[in-house]
Design an enzyme around this catalytic site. Sequence first.
Site, mmCIF file in Angstrom:
data_model
loop_
_atom_site.group_PDB
_atom_site.id
_atom_site.type_symbol
_atom_site.label_atom_id
_atom_site.label_comp_id
_atom_site.label_asym_id
_atom_site.label_seq_id
_atom_site.Cartn_x
_atom_site.Cartn_y
_atom_site.Cartn_z
ATOM 1 N N ARG A 49 -9.809 7.253 -56.912
ATOM 2 C CA ARG A 49 -9.065 6.082 -57.406
ATOM 3 C C ARG A 49 -9.116 4.900 -56.435
ATOM 4 O O ARG A 49 -9.240 3.752 -56.868
ATOM 5 C CB ARG A 49 -7.620 6.466 -57.697
ATOM 6 C CG ARG A 49 -7.478 7.428 -58.876
ATOM 7 C CD ARG A 49 -6.026 7.631 -59.239
ATOM 8 N NE ARG A 49 -5.869 8.560 -60.358
ATOM 9 C CZ ARG A 49 -4.693 8.839 -60.923
ATOM 10 N NH1 ARG A 49 -3.599 8.255 -60.483
ATOM 11 N NH2 ARG A 49 -4.637 9.691 -61.926
ATOM 12 N N ASP A 87 8.263 -0.521 -65.431
ATOM 13 C CA ASP A 87 7.325 0.380 -64.764
ATOM 14 C C ASP A 87 6.841 -0.295 -63.492
ATOM 15 O O ASP A 87 6.844 -1.535 -63.399
ATOM 16 C CB ASP A 87 6.140 0.708 -65.672
ATOM 17 C CG ASP A 87 5.449 2.008 -65.278
ATOM 18 O OD1 ASP A 87 5.754 3.052 -65.888
ATOM 19 O OD2 ASP A 87 4.629 1.985 -64.349
#
Length: 289
Positions: free
Chosen positions: A55, A156
């Site tokens: 990632r 979020d």
Amino acid sequence: MPPGQEASSAGWASSSMLERDLELTESDFTRIRQLIYERAGIVLAEHKREMVYSRLAKRLRHHGLTRFGDYLARLERQPAAKEWEAFTNALTTNLTAFFREAHHFPLLAEHVARQSGPVRVWSAAASTGEEPYSIAMCLTEALGPRAKEARVVATDIDTEALTRARAGIYPMEQVRKLDESRVKRFFLKGGGERIGLAKVRPELTEMVEFESLNLLAPSWAVKGPFDAIFCRNVMIYFDKSTQAKILARFAPLLKPDGLLFAGHSENFSYISEVFRLRGQTVYVLTPKR
């Protein structure tokens, strides 16, 4: 070597055998675990090394770097840099679906139907929007005309996920998993370049307010009281002390009879005395003595 092994293994290699073009040392990985914990409260296990490499490698290549140590040093020199947002987004897991853990929604519908006044629900880990839009659908079905006054606050830490959530556009194969009546009522099917996609109808998106929020931040922009808080499948990434602090901060934001919805693998009973289990991973405030 056992017979046939040469053929079965030729041309293949495990992920640990593949040659990497970027350098990730043990100290780099330890520092990444510390930084994401300090920044977002996420506890990365030792076995997440491959995930971290894959990632964050995109961020290193984006900046033309070949060593994780150089990337981390750049981050630490610039505490307010925009790259921190990309770093956090990269290490955040977004696994969600419409009406995930479906047993929660009839309980929500039953609860809000008994309430007077405008209904407010907080989705504290909104991800790409499936959960808050599912809540909005549930409120619309349960409240009828009163749903126009209902609001879903959706937050979020992952800003990229929130961008997708605000757009409200999803693959048709994902939307088709809903009841056909809900698909017709709450979605618009795409045509032309949008074929294979579905967009949430405006009357639903108007009910949802998306905002960026870090549950570890010293202050939250969200204001109560809420009839319900959904904080599902996010606490599993925090340690127990962090979970307890977050639960204590949820309490004053809930109405006295409000509901707290947890994920199926989360158990708050042994973490905080603020909430007690009502059943089916749903919690209520513990009565004050």
